[in-house]
Motif scaffolding. Structure first.
Motif, PDB file in Angstrom:
ATOM      1  N   ARG A  93       3.923   2.643 -10.831  1.00 23.85           N
ATOM      2  CA  ARG A  93       5.113   2.509  -9.689  1.00 23.85           C
ATOM      3  C   ARG A  93       6.602   2.312 -10.341  1.00 23.85           C
ATOM      4  O   ARG A  93       6.774   1.563 -10.969  1.00 23.85           O
ATOM      5  N   ARG A 149       0.880  -1.151   0.109  1.00 22.00           N
ATOM      6  CA  ARG A 149      -0.207   0.093   0.040  1.00 22.00           C
ATOM      7  C   ARG A 149       0.931   1.287  -0.041  1.00 22.00           C
ATOM      8  O   ARG A 149       1.798   1.263   0.712  1.00 22.00           O
ATOM      9  N   GLU A 150       0.614   2.215  -0.984  1.00 18.96           N
ATOM     10  CA  GLU A 150       1.041   3.571  -1.154  1.00 18.96           C
ATOM     11  C   GLU A 150       0.336   4.666  -0.674  1.00 18.96           C
ATOM     12  O   GLU A 150      -0.907   4.388  -0.591  1.00 18.96           O
ATOM     13  N   ASP A 151       0.784   5.648  -1.001  1.00 20.84           N
ATOM     14  CA  ASP A 151      -0.379   6.980  -1.009  1.00 20.84           C
ATOM     15  C   ASP A 151      -1.432   6.906  -1.612  1.00 20.84           C
ATOM     16  O   ASP A 151      -2.420   7.285  -1.412  1.00 20.84           O
TER      17      ASP A 151
END
Length: 117
Positions: free
Chosen positions: A101, A37-39
């Motif tokens: 990404r 999970r990223e921003d």
């Protein structure tokens, strides 16, 4: 940066063993992909599919509530009416997917299948 799980998936080869597909019926298989999970959620774009009739849809599983990972459903489809042929061994189907990404800007996924009458 991600892991893919599901029946007939060979992770080391990024290969889905779809097996025999009846041309008149087609076939659909859904796998789970887990990414850190990223921003912002990861964005997916199917760039190419060879052969062109092989389809891949990727959608986020909104019900998956884990603080550190996101789950995406990867649905591979060979639609009814697809041409007969063998995509096997050194001649598997190839799907290229782009992402937003840095850790994985592009993926190549492979499908081993035989489309029969």
């Amino acid at each position: 940066p991600f892991s893919i799980l599901g029946a007939d998936w060979v992770g080391a080869e990024m290969l889905l063993k779809l097996g025999d597909v009846k041309a008149s019926e087609g076939k659909t298989v859904t796998l789970s992909m887990f990414v850190p999970r990223e921003d912002e959620p990861i964005q997916w774009e199917v760039k190419t599919a060879d052969p062109e009739f092989v389809q891949l849809a990727i959608e986020r599983d909104e019900s998956f509530d884990v603080p550190t990972r996101e789950r995406y459903l990867m649905t591979f489809t060979v639609p009814p009416g697809s041409p007969q042929g063998r995509w096997h061994g050194d001649e598997v189907a190839t799907i290229r997917v782009g992402t937003n990404r840095e850790s994985a800007p592009e993926l190549e996924l492979y499908v081993d299948m035989v489309v029969k009458e």
